[in-house]
Each structure stands twice: as C-alpha cells, then as structure tokens.
Design a protein around this motif. Sequence first.
Motif, PDB file in Angstrom:
ATOM      1  N   ASN A  39     -14.506   0.229   3.154  1.00 25.24           N
ATOM      2  CA  ASN A  39     -15.517   0.161   2.099  1.00 25.24           C
ATOM      3  C   ASN A  39     -14.952  -0.563   0.867  1.00 25.24           C
ATOM      4  O   ASN A  39     -13.783  -0.946   0.829  1.00 25.24           O
ATOM      5  N   ARG A  40     -15.799  -0.734  -0.116  1.00 21.62           N
ATOM      6  CA  ARG A  40     -15.432  -1.484  -1.318  1.00 21.62           C
ATOM      7  C   ARG A  40     -14.194  -0.899  -1.996  1.00 21.62           C
ATOM      8  O   ARG A  40     -13.297  -1.634  -2.406  1.00 21.62           O
ATOM      9  N   GLU A  41     -14.140   0.411  -2.116  1.00 20.53           N
ATOM     10  CA  GLU A  41     -13.008   1.059  -2.783  1.00 20.53           C
ATOM     11  C   GLU A  41     -11.713   0.858  -2.005  1.00 20.53           C
ATOM     12  O   GLU A  41     -10.664   0.596  -2.586  1.00 20.53           O
ATOM     13  N   ALA A  42     -11.783   1.003  -0.676  1.00 21.42           N
ATOM     14  CA  ALA A  42     -10.596   0.794   0.158  1.00 21.42           C
ATOM     15  C   ALA A  42     -10.127  -0.658   0.062  1.00 21.42           C
ATOM     16  O   ALA A  42      -8.932  -0.919  -0.068  1.00 21.42           O
ATOM     17  N   LEU A  43     -11.058  -1.592   0.098  1.00 23.53           N
ATOM     18  CA  LEU A  43     -10.696  -3.004  -0.029  1.00 23.53           C
ATOM     19  C   LEU A  43     -10.026  -3.284  -1.371  1.00 23.53           C
ATOM     20  O   LEU A  43      -9.014  -3.989  -1.432  1.00 23.53           O
ATOM     21  N   GLN A  49      -2.663  -3.203  -3.537  1.00 21.53           N
ATOM     22  CA  GLN A  49      -1.400  -2.837  -2.892  1.00 21.53           C
ATOM     23  C   GLN A  49      -0.704  -4.038  -2.246  1.00 21.53           C
ATOM     24  O   GLN A  49       0.520  -4.068  -2.163  1.00 21.53           O
ATOM     25  N   SER A  50      -1.475  -5.001  -1.800  1.00 25.07           N
ATOM     26  CA  SER A  50      -0.889  -6.164  -1.121  1.00 25.07           C
ATOM     27  C   SER A  50      -0.266  -7.155  -2.096  1.00 25.07           C
ATOM     28  O   SER A  50       0.603  -7.933  -1.715  1.00 25.07           O
ATOM     29  N   GLY A  51      -0.756  -7.140  -3.336  1.00 21.39           N
ATOM     30  CA  GLY A  51      -0.290  -8.125  -4.304  1.00 21.39           C
ATOM     31  C   GLY A  51      -0.890  -9.506  -4.071  1.00 21.39           C
ATOM     32  O   GLY A  51      -0.511 -10.479  -4.712  1.00 21.39           O
ATOM     33  N   LYS A  94     -10.175 -11.033   6.773  1.00 21.65           N
ATOM     34  CA  LYS A  94      -8.993 -11.485   7.513  1.00 21.65           C
ATOM     35  C   LYS A  94      -8.319 -10.266   8.125  1.00 21.65           C
ATOM     36  O   LYS A  94      -8.241  -9.209   7.514  1.00 21.65           O
ATOM     37  N   ARG A  95      -7.801 -10.452   9.308  1.00 18.70           N
ATOM     38  CA  ARG A  95      -7.190  -9.340   9.999  1.00 18.70           C
ATOM     39  C   ARG A  95      -5.896  -9.754  10.668  1.00 18.70           C
ATOM     40  O   ARG A  95      -5.689 -10.950  10.852  1.00 18.70           O
ATOM     41  N   PRO A  96      -5.093  -8.794  10.987  1.00 22.41           N
ATOM     42  CA  PRO A  96      -5.263  -7.373  10.734  1.00 22.41           C
ATOM     43  C   PRO A  96      -4.902  -6.996   9.305  1.00 22.41           C
ATOM     44  O   PRO A  96      -4.159  -7.708   8.627  1.00 22.41           O
ATOM     45  N   ILE A  97      -5.461  -5.884   8.868  1.00 19.58           N
ATOM     46  CA  ILE A  97      -5.029  -5.247   7.626  1.00 19.58           C
ATOM     47  C   ILE A  97      -4.233  -4.026   8.058  1.00 19.58           C
ATOM     48  O   ILE A  97      -4.696  -3.234   8.877  1.00 19.58           O
ATOM     49  N   LEU A  98      -3.034  -3.906   7.526  1.00 18.83           N
ATOM     50  CA  LEU A  98      -2.154  -2.792   7.869  1.00 18.83           C
ATOM     51  C   LEU A  98      -1.747  -2.098   6.586  1.00 18.83           C
ATOM     52  O   LEU A  98      -1.330  -2.752   5.628  1.00 18.83           O
ATOM     53  N   SER A  99      -1.905  -0.768   6.551  1.00 23.01           N
ATOM     54  CA  SER A  99      -1.585  -0.024   5.334  1.00 23.01           C
ATOM     55  C   SER A  99      -0.948   1.318   5.670  1.00 23.01           C
ATOM     56  O   SER A  99      -1.307   1.954   6.663  1.00 23.01           O
ATOM     57  N   ASP A 100      -0.025   1.709   4.805  1.00 20.08           N
ATOM     58  CA  ASP A 100       0.566   3.042   4.928  1.00 20.08           C
ATOM     59  C   ASP A 100       0.108   3.950   3.790  1.00 20.08           C
ATOM     60  O   ASP A 100       0.621   5.035   3.606  1.00 20.08           O
ATOM     61  N   GLY A 101      -0.858   3.490   3.021  1.00 16.44           N
ATOM     62  CA  GLY A 101      -1.363   4.254   1.887  1.00 16.44           C
ATOM     63  C   GLY A 101      -0.736   3.848   0.568  1.00 16.44           C
ATOM     64  O   GLY A 101      -1.280   4.121  -0.493  1.00 16.44           O
ATOM     65  N   GLU A 102       0.426   3.196   0.648  1.00 20.28           N
ATOM     66  CA  GLU A 102       1.105   2.737  -0.562  1.00 20.28           C
ATOM     67  C   GLU A 102       1.232   1.223  -0.613  1.00 20.28           C
ATOM     68  O   GLU A 102       1.181   0.621  -1.674  1.00 20.28           O
ATOM     69  N   LYS A 103       1.431   0.612   0.550  1.00 19.41           N
ATOM     70  CA  LYS A 103       1.496  -0.847   0.613  1.00 19.41           C
ATOM     71  C   LYS A 103       0.591  -1.328   1.731  1.00 19.41           C
ATOM     72  O   LYS A 103       0.276  -0.585   2.662  1.00 19.41           O
TER      73      LYS A 103
END
Length: 121
Positions: A39-43, A49-51, A94-103
């Motif tokens: 969703n918008r907030e997660a994006l 987080q990605s910089g 664009k994919r994949p998006i990979l996240s650990d919650g911090e980065k």
Amino acid sequence: MLLTMYSYPTCGTCRKAKKWLNDHAIAYHEINISLDPPNREALHRFIRQSGQPIGKFFNISGKRYRELGIKEKKKVEPEENWLDWLAADGMLIKRPILSDGEKTTVGFSEALFEKEWGNNQ
C-alpha cells in the motif's frame, strides 16, 4: 529476521533473486506483487529505507508502464501522485522489493544482495 519479498511469479529477475536467497540459505516470505501490492504507506517506507528516489520504484520496462503512459505523466504530475499509481497497480512496481523492516532493496543484482543481505545469515 525473516525478509519479505514482493515478487511476480514469471519475473526472471525475481527468480534470480529467489535463487540467490535460497543458495545463501536466507529465509524470506514471498508476496505476489500483482495480487497483493504494497500500500501507499508501505511504499513510502520502502522508498525511505532504500535511500533510492521514487522513480527507481517504477518498472519502466513493463507493459503497464507503457500502456498507462506513466513516463509522460511523470513529467507533468507531482511526485505526491506517483505513490498512488504504484499502490494501485503492482505491475507498475519494479521488483523484487526485499525488506527486513529496517532496510529495503529494489531490483536485483548479485552485488547489491551480497552487500545488503549477505550478512543476514
């Protein structure tokens, strides 16, 4: 920590990313980005987080990007609208998006994954 990966089943880049993660015994939870896009907030959080700039989150080689004329729309529409477009259609992302919650990383390259995720084992 378990990683979350937004991917698309037939995406070759996503398959390469999954192979890299599997080869490095890194656990992840996979989400089909076309059925359950962030969703918008997660994006917004992923971008922060990605910089990376928001423009890096568009799948510019994708069919939907061309069909919707996003390249031209981005020239005239404010960036505030861009998150709405991405959140509305996972195939624009664009994919994949990979996240650990911090980065978060977007896309795949072996060097990027080694740098960001190689020490998560």
